[in-house]
Design a protein around this motif. Structure first.
Motif, short mmCIF file in Angstrom:
data_model
loop_
_atom_site.label_atom_id
_atom_site.label_comp_id
_atom_site.label_asym_id
_atom_site.label_seq_id
_atom_site.Cartn_x
_atom_site.Cartn_y
_atom_site.Cartn_z
N THR A 150 0.82 -1.22 0.00
CA THR A 150 0.00 0.00 0.00
C THR A 150 0.85 1.26 0.00
O THR A 150 0.42 2.30 -0.51
N ASP A 151 2.06 1.19 0.58
CA ASP A 151 2.93 2.37 0.66
C ASP A 151 4.07 2.32 -0.35
O ASP A 151 5.03 3.10 -0.26
N ALA A 152 4.00 1.38 -1.30
CA ALA A 152 5.08 1.23 -2.28
C ALA A 152 5.11 2.42 -3.24
O ALA A 152 4.07 3.00 -3.56
N GLU A 153 6.30 2.77 -3.70
CA GLU A 153 6.44 3.83 -4.71
C GLU A 153 6.27 3.21 -6.09
O GLU A 153 7.11 2.40 -6.51
N PRO A 154 5.22 3.54 -6.83
CA PRO A 154 4.97 2.91 -8.13
C PRO A 154 6.03 3.31 -9.17
O PRO A 154 6.72 4.32 -9.03
N THR A 155 6.14 2.49 -10.19
CA THR A 155 7.04 2.82 -11.30
C THR A 155 6.41 3.91 -12.17
O THR A 155 5.19 4.09 -12.18
N TRP A 156 7.25 4.63 -12.90
CA TRP A 156 6.78 5.74 -13.72
C TRP A 156 7.55 5.80 -15.02
O TRP A 156 8.57 5.12 -15.20
N HIS A 157 7.08 6.60 -15.95
CA HIS A 157 7.73 6.75 -17.25
C HIS A 157 7.57 8.18 -17.74
O HIS A 157 6.61 8.87 -17.37
N CYS A 158 8.49 8.63 -18.56
CA CYS A 158 8.39 9.96 -19.16
C CYS A 158 7.48 9.94 -20.38
O CYS A 158 7.38 8.92 -21.08
N ASN A 159 6.82 11.05 -20.60
CA ASN A 159 5.99 11.16 -21.80
C ASN A 159 6.86 11.21 -23.03
O ASN A 159 8.01 11.67 -22.99
N SER A 160 6.31 10.76 -24.12
CA SER A 160 7.10 10.69 -25.36
C SER A 160 7.51 12.07 -25.86
O SER A 160 8.53 12.22 -26.53
N LEU A 161 6.75 13.11 -25.51
CA LEU A 161 7.05 14.46 -25.98
C LEU A 161 7.93 15.24 -25.01
O LEU A 161 8.26 16.40 -25.25
N SER A 162 8.31 14.60 -23.90
CA SER A 162 9.10 15.30 -22.89
C SER A 162 10.54 15.47 -23.34
O SER A 162 11.16 14.56 -23.90
N ASN A 163 11.08 16.66 -23.12
CA ASN A 163 12.47 16.95 -23.44
C ASN A 163 13.37 16.89 -22.20
O ASN A 163 14.58 17.10 -22.30
N SER A 164 12.79 16.63 -21.05
CA SER A 164 13.54 16.60 -19.80
C SER A 164 14.20 15.22 -19.63
O SER A 164 13.63 14.20 -20.02
N PRO A 165 15.40 15.17 -19.03
CA PRO A 165 16.05 13.88 -18.78
C PRO A 165 15.27 13.09 -17.72
O PRO A 165 14.93 13.60 -16.67
N CYS A 166 15.00 11.81 -18.01
CA CYS A 166 14.17 10.99 -17.13
C CYS A 166 15.05 10.26 -16.10
O CYS A 166 15.34 9.07 -16.25
N LYS A 167 15.51 11.00 -15.11
CA LYS A 167 16.35 10.39 -14.08
C LYS A 167 15.75 10.57 -12.69
O LYS A 167 15.59 9.62 -11.95
N ASN A 168 15.43 11.79 -12.35
CA ASN A 168 14.90 12.07 -11.01
C ASN A 168 13.50 12.64 -11.15
O ASN A 168 13.30 13.71 -11.73
N ILE A 169 12.53 11.94 -10.60
CA ILE A 169 11.13 12.32 -10.75
C ILE A 169 10.82 13.68 -10.12
O ILE A 169 9.88 14.36 -10.50
N CYS A 170 11.65 14.09 -9.17
CA CYS A 170 11.41 15.34 -8.45
C CYS A 170 12.06 16.54 -9.13
O CYS A 170 11.88 17.68 -8.69
N ARG A 171 12.83 16.31 -10.19
CA ARG A 171 13.54 17.41 -10.86
C ARG A 171 13.04 17.66 -12.27
O ARG A 171 13.66 18.41 -13.02
N ILE A 172 11.94 17.04 -12.62
CA ILE A 172 11.36 17.28 -13.94
C ILE A 172 9.91 17.73 -13.76
O ILE A 172 9.28 17.44 -12.75
N PRO A 173 9.37 18.48 -14.71
CA PRO A 173 7.99 18.98 -14.59
C PRO A 173 6.99 17.84 -14.45
O PRO A 173 7.17 16.76 -15.02
N ARG A 174 5.93 18.09 -13.70
CA ARG A 174 4.92 17.06 -13.46
C ARG A 174 4.22 16.62 -14.74
O ARG A 174 3.86 15.44 -14.89
#
Length: 515
Positions: A65-89
Motif C-alpha cells: 500500500t505504501d510502495a512507490e509505483p514505477t513511472w515513465h516519461c511522456n514521449s514528448l518530454s524533453n527533460s532527462p528521465c532520471k529524477n522524478i522530483c527534478r522534472i515537470p509534473r
C-alpha cells in the motif's frame, strides 16, 4: 524438548486416569483434567493461533500500500528521465493508476524518506505504546480471551477505517491505532493456546501460531497481486473484514484460560471450562463435588504486574546486565526482521515474488528451531546468525545481478528470523519464573523499537541501497556481539526465584554446576 507425537486423538475411556479425591494444586488439576490433548483442545488452539495469520497481514501490508509505483516519461518530454522530483509534473506519468498506492494518490513521491517511512513506522510506534499500556490487562482485569478478541477487533476495525482515509494524516493516525491494538495479539494467542493443554503438549501447540504467521505473510502478496491495478484501499478491506468476523467468532467459540480463571477465584467458570475442553471419558468425573472437595482454592493471590517486576529486574546488577544485553540484540534483530521485507522494493527483483520468498522462508526457519532447539548452543548460534545476516545483507548491496541480490537477501532474512526465534527462547532461559514474563515482554518491546526504524531506513534506501540493507547488516551484526556478555543456558534447569538463580550463579563461579 517438545513431544513429536502426531495429531492427538481423544483418550479412550479405558485409558482415563482415575481422579483421586484429594487436595490438588493448579498444575495437578490441569494435568489430570486436560493433560492429554483431545480434539476439542486442538481445535481451540488452532482457532486461537489463527490470530497470527491476520497479525502478519497487518504487519507487512504497507509493503504494497505504501510502495512507490514505477513511472515513465511522456514521449514528448524533453527533460532527462532520471529524477522524478527534478522534472515537470506534466512530463511524466505513473505506469499504473494513481490510486494503487498512497504515494501516488496523495503525491508523496518527493516528500522524502522521513515522511514516507513515517507512514509505516507509526504502526510499529503504536505497537510499542500498546505493549506498555495493554501488557498487564490479560493478567489482571480482562483475561486472555477478552484481551485477544479486543486486540483483534481494534486492529481489524481500524484497518477497515484506514481504507476510508481521505488524507495522509488520517491514514497515519489509523495505522497507529491499528498497531496499538495489535500489540498484544501474539502474546495473548501464545499464552492462551498453551494454557488450554497440559505441559506435554505446550510445545506442539505453541508451534501452530509460528506456522500461521508466515502463512498469513505468504497470503499477502497473493492478495496484492490479485488486486494489482486496483485501489490500495481494497487490500485493506480484503485483509481486515475477515479479521472482524474472526474476532466475533472467537468471542463465542474460544474458551478462557482455566489457569487465569483459577487465579481469579472464578470457581464456576473454571469448572465449566475444564468440562468443555476435556475428553468425554474424563468429563463424567469432573463433578461439582470434585471441584468443591479436591481443588485447593486460595483466598488471596499475590499478583505482580509488568511494572513491579521491571523494578525487580533493575535492582540486581546481573539481571540488569542480562536484560540490557538481550534488548540490544533484540533491537538489531527487530530492525532487520521488520525492515528487510519493507526494503524489497529497492532491489532489482519483482516485488510480489520477493515477498513470497521472504514469507516462505519463515516456515523452514521455524521447523529448524522446533527440531534442533535441544541441540543448539544458544549464545554462539545467535552470534553466528547475526553476523551471517549482517554479511549477506551488506553483500546484497554490492552485487548487481538481481537473481544474486534476492538470494543473498533471503539468506540474510532467514538468519535474522532464526536469530529472533532463538533469542526469544534464550531470554526465557536466562531469567527465573518470577520475572520471566516481564523480561520477554521487554525483549519484545526492544524488537518492536528496532522495527520502528525499519520503514524509515527502507524508504531512505530507495535512492541508495546502502542506506537500507547496508544499515540493516551493520546494525544486526554489531548488536549481535552483545550476546557474548551472556551465559550459556542450553540444558540448564529453570529456576523460580531470584535467590535460586543467584545461588546457581555462585555455584557456577565456584566451579560447581547446579544444573
Amino acid at each position: 524438548m517438545t513431544d513429536p507425537n502426531p495429531l492427538p486423538r481423544d483418550t479412550p475411556e479405558s485409558e482415563s486416569p482415575r481422579i483421586v479425591e484429594q487436595q490438588l494444586s493448579l498444575d495437578d488439576t490441569i494435568e489430570r483434567c486436560i493433560g492429554n490433548c483431545g480434539r476439542i483442545q486442538f481445535f481451540q488452539a488452532t482457532l486461537i493461533s489463527f490470530a497470527y495469520f491476520f497479525d502478519a497481514q497487518q504487519c507487512f501490508i504497507s509493503v504494497f500500500t505504501d510502495a512507490e509505483p514505477t513511472w515513465h516519461c511522456n514521449s514528448l518530454s524533453n527533460s532527462p528521465c532520471k529524477n522524478i522530483c527534478r522534472i515537470p509534473r506534466d512530463s511524466w506519468n505513473w505506469d499504473l493508476p494513481a490510486h494503487t498506492s498512497i504515494i501516488s494518490e496523495w503525491s508523496l513521491e518527493c516528500s522524502g524518506s522521513v515522511i514516507t517511512g513515517l507512514l509505516a513506522s507509526t504502526f510499529y510506534l503504536g505497537c510499542l505504546v500498546g505493549g506498555f499500556v495493554l501488557s498487564t490487562l490479560a493478567d489482571s482485569s480482562l483475561g486472555r480471551k477478552n484481551m485477544l478478541v479486543l486486540s483483534c477487533l481494534l486492529m481489524s476495525v481500524s484497518g477497515v477505517l484506514t481504507a476510508l482515509s481521505t488524507n495522509v494524516w488520517m491514514y497515519t493516525a489509523l495505522r497507529f491505532i491499528s498497531g496499538f491494538g495489535r500489540s498484544t495479539i501474539t502474546t495473548c494467542a501464545l499464552v492462551l493456546s498453551t494454557e488450554l493443554v497440559g505441559k506435554k503438549w505446550r510445545g506442539n501447540v505453541g508451534i501452530i501460531g509460528f506456522i500461521c504467521f508466515p502463512i498469513g505473510f505468504l497470503s499477502l502478496p497473493g492478495i496484492a497481486y490479485l488486486t494489482k491495478g486496483s485501489s490500495w484501499r481494497l487490500l485493506y478491506m480484503w485483509t481486515c473484514v475477515p479479521a472482524v468476523f474472526y474476532s466475533v467468532l472467537s468471542y463465542f467459540l474460544v474458551c478462557e484460560s482455566p489457569r487465569w480463571l483459577y487465579i481469579k477465584g472464578r470457581k464456576e467458570d473454571f469448572a465449566k471450562t475444564l468440562r468443555s475442553i476435556s475428553t468425554p471419558a474424563k468429563r463424567s468425573s469432573l463433578t461439582d463435588s470434585f471441584f468443591d472437595k479436591c481443588i485447593k482454592w486460595e483466598d488471596e493471590w499475590l499478583e505482580t504486574d509488568l511494572y513491579s517486576t521491571i523494578k525487580i529486574l533493575l535492582q540486581k546488577s546481573w539481571t540488569l546486565r542480562r536484560l540490557a544485553s538481550v534488548m540490544v540484540v533484540g533491537f538489531g534483530v527487530g530492525m532487520s526482521y521488520y525492515g528487510m521485507p519493507l526494503g524489497l522494493g529497492n532491489l532489482a527483483f519483482d516485488l510480489y515474488w520477493s515477498e513470497v520468498f521472504n514469507a516462505f522462508i519463515e516456515i523452514p526457519s521455524t521447523l529448524l528451531i522446533f527440531f534442533l532447539i535441544g541441540k543448539l548452543n544458544r549464545k554462539f548460534s545467535i552470534l553466528g546468525l547475526a553476523i551471517l545476516s549482517g554479511i549477506f545483507s551488506l553483500t546484497c548491496v554490492l552485487v548487481r545481478w538481481k537473481g544474486m541480490q534476492i538470494g543473498l537477501e533471503l539468506i540474510s532474512f532467514f538468519s535474522a528470523v532464526t536469530a529472533l526465534d532463538l533469542v526469544m527462547i534464550y531470554t526465557l532461559e536466562l531469567f527465573p519464573t518470577c520475572v520471566r514474563n516481564s523480561a520477554v515482554s521487554m525483549l519484545r518491546q526492544a524488537v518492536l523499537f528496532g522495527g520502528l526504524f525499519g520503514p524509515v531506513i527502507a524508504a531512505a534506501g530507495r535512492q541508495n541501497r546502502f542506506l537500507s540493507y547496508g544499515v540493516f547488516g551493520i546494525t544486526i551484526a554489531v548488536c549481535g556481539l552483545f550476546v557474548t556478555l551472556l551465559p550459556e543456558t542450553r540444558g540448564r534447569t529453570f529456576y523460580d526465584t531470584i535467590d535460586e538463580e543467584e545461588r546457581k550463579n555462585r555455584a557456577l563461579i565456584d566451579g560447581v554446576d547446579t544444573a
